[in-house]
Motif scaffolding. Structure first.
Motif, PDB file in Angstrom:
ATOM      1  N   ALA A  64     112.648  -2.622  35.098  1.00 50.42           N
ATOM      2  CA  ALA A  64     111.537  -2.510  33.928  1.00 50.42           C
ATOM      3  C   ALA A  64     110.157  -2.594  34.306  1.00 50.42           C
ATOM      4  CB  ALA A  64     111.805  -4.168  33.490  1.00 50.42           C
ATOM      5  N   GLY A  65     109.937  -2.818  35.436  1.00 52.25           N
ATOM      6  CA  GLY A  65     108.691  -2.222  35.709  1.00 52.25           C
ATOM      7  C   GLY A  65     108.396  -0.867  35.827  1.00 52.25           C
ATOM      8  N   ASP A  66     109.242  -0.133  36.334  1.00 53.28           N
ATOM      9  CA  ASP A  66     109.445   1.427  36.459  1.00 53.28           C
ATOM     10  C   ASP A  66     109.530   1.966  34.845  1.00 53.28           C
ATOM     11  OD1 ASP A  66     109.422   0.973  39.131  1.00 53.28           O
ATOM     12  OD2 ASP A  66     111.250   2.000  39.438  1.00 53.28           O
ATOM     13  N   GLN A  67     110.335   1.353  34.175  1.00 51.12           N
ATOM     14  CA  GLN A  67     110.507   1.839  32.771  1.00 51.12           C
ATOM     15  C   GLN A  67     109.039   1.847  32.104  1.00 51.12           C
ATOM     16  OE1 GLN A  67     113.392  -0.643  31.134  1.00 51.12           O
ATOM     17  NE2 GLN A  67     115.140   0.935  31.888  1.00 51.12           N
ATOM     18  N   ALA A  68     108.339   0.974  32.121  1.00 47.70           N
ATOM     19  CA  ALA A  68     106.970   0.391  31.590  1.00 47.70           C
ATOM     20  C   ALA A  68     106.112   1.496  32.299  1.00 47.70           C
ATOM     21  CB  ALA A  68     106.625  -0.916  32.022  1.00 47.70           C
ATOM     22  N   ALA A  69     105.866   1.610  33.522  1.00 46.74           N
ATOM     23  CA  ALA A  69     105.040   2.423  34.147  1.00 46.74           C
ATOM     24  C   ALA A  69     105.213   3.732  33.758  1.00 46.74           C
ATOM     25  CB  ALA A  69     105.414   2.485  35.786  1.00 46.74           C
ATOM     26  N   SER A  70     106.521   4.255  33.523  1.00 47.22           N
ATOM     27  CA  SER A  70     106.596   5.792  32.959  1.00 47.22           C
ATOM     28  C   SER A  70     106.332   6.104  31.511  1.00 47.22           C
ATOM     29  CB  SER A  70     108.283   6.020  32.985  1.00 47.22           C
ATOM     30  OG  SER A  70     108.834   6.136  34.158  1.00 47.22           O
ATOM     31  N   ILE A  71     106.359   4.994  30.711  1.00 52.08           N
ATOM     32  CA  ILE A  71     105.795   5.042  29.336  1.00 52.08           C
ATOM     33  C   ILE A  71     104.273   5.068  29.419  1.00 52.08           C
ATOM     34  CG2 ILE A  71     105.662   3.886  27.116  1.00 52.08           C
ATOM     35  CD1 ILE A  71     108.555   2.860  27.679  1.00 52.08           C
ATOM     36  N   LEU A  72     103.872   4.157  30.135  1.00 54.79           N
ATOM     37  CA  LEU A  72     102.390   4.106  30.519  1.00 54.79           C
ATOM     38  C   LEU A  72     101.622   5.219  30.666  1.00 54.79           C
ATOM     39  CD1 LEU A  72      99.750   2.328  30.439  1.00 54.79           C
ATOM     40  CD2 LEU A  72     100.422   1.215  32.573  1.00 54.79           C
ATOM     41  N   SER A  73     102.183   5.765  31.843  1.00 49.75           N
ATOM     42  CA  SER A  73     101.573   7.207  32.134  1.00 49.75           C
ATOM     43  C   SER A  73     101.680   8.446  31.114  1.00 49.75           C
ATOM     44  CB  SER A  73     102.387   7.986  33.202  1.00 49.75           C
ATOM     45  OG  SER A  73     103.635   8.169  33.186  1.00 49.75           O
ATOM     46  N   ALA A  74     102.658   8.509  30.263  1.00 48.95           N
ATOM     47  CA  ALA A  74     102.715   9.450  29.110  1.00 48.95           C
ATOM     48  C   ALA A  74     101.558   8.601  28.219  1.00 48.95           C
ATOM     49  CB  ALA A  74     104.239   9.244  28.512  1.00 48.95           C
ATOM     50  N   LEU A  75     101.314   7.564  27.793  1.00 50.84           N
ATOM     51  CA  LEU A  75     100.428   7.190  26.969  1.00 50.84           C
ATOM     52  C   LEU A  75      99.118   7.176  27.389  1.00 50.84           C
ATOM     53  CD1 LEU A  75     102.005   3.743  25.605  1.00 50.84           C
ATOM     54  CD2 LEU A  75     101.964   5.819  24.292  1.00 50.84           C
ATOM     55  N   LEU A  76      98.826   7.222  28.751  1.00 49.99           N
ATOM     56  CA  LEU A  76      97.516   7.557  29.063  1.00 49.99           C
ATOM     57  C   LEU A  76      97.279   9.019  28.770  1.00 49.99           C
ATOM     58  CD1 LEU A  76      97.318   5.586  32.274  1.00 49.99           C
ATOM     59  CD2 LEU A  76      95.866   5.358  30.397  1.00 49.99           C
ATOM     60  N   ARG A  77      98.056   9.937  29.119  1.00 42.15           N
ATOM     61  CA  ARG A  77      97.809  11.313  28.887  1.00 42.15           C
ATOM     62  C   ARG A  77      97.683  11.286  27.339  1.00 42.15           C
ATOM     63  NH1 ARG A  77     102.444  11.642  32.263  1.00 42.15           N
ATOM     64  NH2 ARG A  77     101.744  11.939  34.519  1.00 42.15           N
ATOM     65  N   ALA A  78      98.418  10.839  26.528  1.00 45.25           N
ATOM     66  CA  ALA A  78      98.373  10.996  24.957  1.00 45.25           C
ATOM     67  C   ALA A  78      97.031  10.641  24.607  1.00 45.25           C
ATOM     68  CB  ALA A  78      99.433  10.420  24.355  1.00 45.25           C
ATOM     69  N   ARG A  79      96.414   9.586  25.302  1.00 41.27           N
ATOM     70  CA  ARG A  79      95.042   9.156  24.836  1.00 41.27           C
ATOM     71  C   ARG A  79      94.146  10.005  25.073  1.00 41.27           C
ATOM     72  NH1 ARG A  79      91.135   6.377  22.870  1.00 41.27           N
ATOM     73  NH2 ARG A  79      90.673   4.451  23.406  1.00 41.27           N
ATOM     74  N   GLY A  80      94.046  10.907  26.383  1.00 36.61           N
ATOM     75  CA  GLY A  80      93.323  11.912  26.421  1.00 36.61           C
ATOM     76  C   GLY A  80      92.967  11.882  28.038  1.00 36.61           C
ATOM     77  N   ALA A  81      93.452  10.987  28.831  1.00 35.79           N
ATOM     78  CA  ALA A  81      93.384  11.239  30.404  1.00 35.79           C
ATOM     79  C   ALA A  81      93.701  12.533  31.016  1.00 35.79           C
ATOM     80  CB  ALA A  81      94.229   9.844  30.777  1.00 35.79           C
ATOM     81  N   SER A  82      92.958  13.103  31.724  1.00 35.36           N
ATOM     82  CA  SER A  82      93.000  14.384  32.112  1.00 35.36           C
ATOM     83  C   SER A  82      94.072  14.457  33.320  1.00 35.36           C
ATOM     84  CB  SER A  82      91.827  15.191  32.478  1.00 35.36           C
ATOM     85  OG  SER A  82      90.849  14.365  33.168  1.00 35.36           O
ATOM     86  N   GLU A  83      93.715  13.373  34.295  1.00 37.61           N
ATOM     87  CA  GLU A  83      94.460  13.422  35.624  1.00 37.61           C
ATOM     88  C   GLU A  83      95.201  12.007  35.620  1.00 37.61           C
ATOM     89  OE1 GLU A  83      92.872  14.940  39.041  1.00 37.61           O
ATOM     90  OE2 GLU A  83      91.073  15.339  38.031  1.00 37.61           O
ATOM     91  N   VAL A  84      96.718  12.167  35.444  1.00 36.27           N
ATOM     92  CA  VAL A  84      97.474  10.933  35.514  1.00 36.27           C
ATOM     93  C   VAL A  84      98.661  11.075  36.544  1.00 36.27           C
ATOM     94  CG1 VAL A  84      98.885   9.272  34.234  1.00 36.27           C
ATOM     95  CG2 VAL A  84      96.994  10.039  33.309  1.00 36.27           C
ATOM     96  N   GLU A  85      98.689  10.323  37.449  1.00 38.02           N
ATOM     97  CA  GLU A  85      99.753  10.473  38.317  1.00 38.02           C
ATOM     98  C   GLU A  85     100.784   9.392  38.541  1.00 38.02           C
ATOM     99  OE1 GLU A  85     102.178  12.891  40.928  1.00 38.02           O
ATOM    100  OE2 GLU A  85     100.092  13.494  40.068  1.00 38.02           O
TER     101      GLU A  85
END
Length: 191
Positions: A64-85
């Motif tokens: 569940a932690g990996d699933q949430a991290a994957s969604i979180l990284s996509a949401l940060l990019r969608a919010r406008g974060a230029s560099e998300v790894e």
């Protein structure tokens, strides 16, 4: 004489009943979701280099932690974060609940890559509830840390019980979205 409706209710009584029903619906709906976040004054610049590591899984759902991290990284990019790894090191036992070693490995990799901020947290609940409808239930706590001294720049927690027709990923997405929207992000100096 008081005007009456087809339901044989006085007009003033109908308005009172409508207000009461609306208030009860609002109270009921507010019980389905809750969110608290730190009211920090330090803005988080979106042009920072974000490192999302596996979230600590305190739920009974493997990965569940990996699933949430994957969604979180996509949401940060969608919010406008230029560099998300997203750092998800290989997992020797994906059914194990303790992923502290993977988090330490991901943090070390992020520091080597020069990350400005580490996004971590816990998944407290990530499951379908028992019952006829099987509603999804999600509870997540996020922390954004400065890797230089490990201080917490921002933290927030949110929980939600979804509807029976919603998937678990949708409920998780909504919880994470509410947390991202609550964080004090700013466009940054380079934008």
């Amino acid at each position: 004489m008081t005007p009456r409706l087809a339901l044989n209710l006085p007009l003033t009584g109908r308005c009172t009943r409508l207000a009461l029903v609306s208030l009860l619906a609002l109270v009921w709906l507010s019980g389905c979701s809750v969110m608290h976040s730190q009211q920090g004054t330090t803005p988080i610049e979106l042009d920072s280099q974000f490192a999302v590591i596996p979230l600590t899984n305190l739920s009974q759902t493997p990965q569940a932690g990996d699933q949430a991290a994957s969604i979180l990284s996509a949401l940060l990019r969608a919010r406008g974060a230029s560099e998300v790894e997203l750092y998800l090191p290989a997992d020797e036992n994906p059914l194990a609940y303790d992923n502290r070693a993977r988090q330490q490995q991901a943090t070390a990799q992020a520091l080597e890559s020069g990350a400005d901020l580490i996004v971590a947290g816990t998944v407290d609940e990530w499951r379908y509830k028992n019952g006829l409808d099987g509603e999804p239930a999600v509870s997540i706590t996020l922390e954004i840390r400065d890797p230089a001294d490990s201080t917490v720049v921002w933290s927030g927690t949110a929980a939600r019980t979804g509807w029976g027709h919603e998937g678990l990923g949708v409920a998780g997405h909504k919880v994470l979205q509410s947390l991202i929207e609550a964080a004090p992000f700013t466009a940054g100096s380079g934008q």
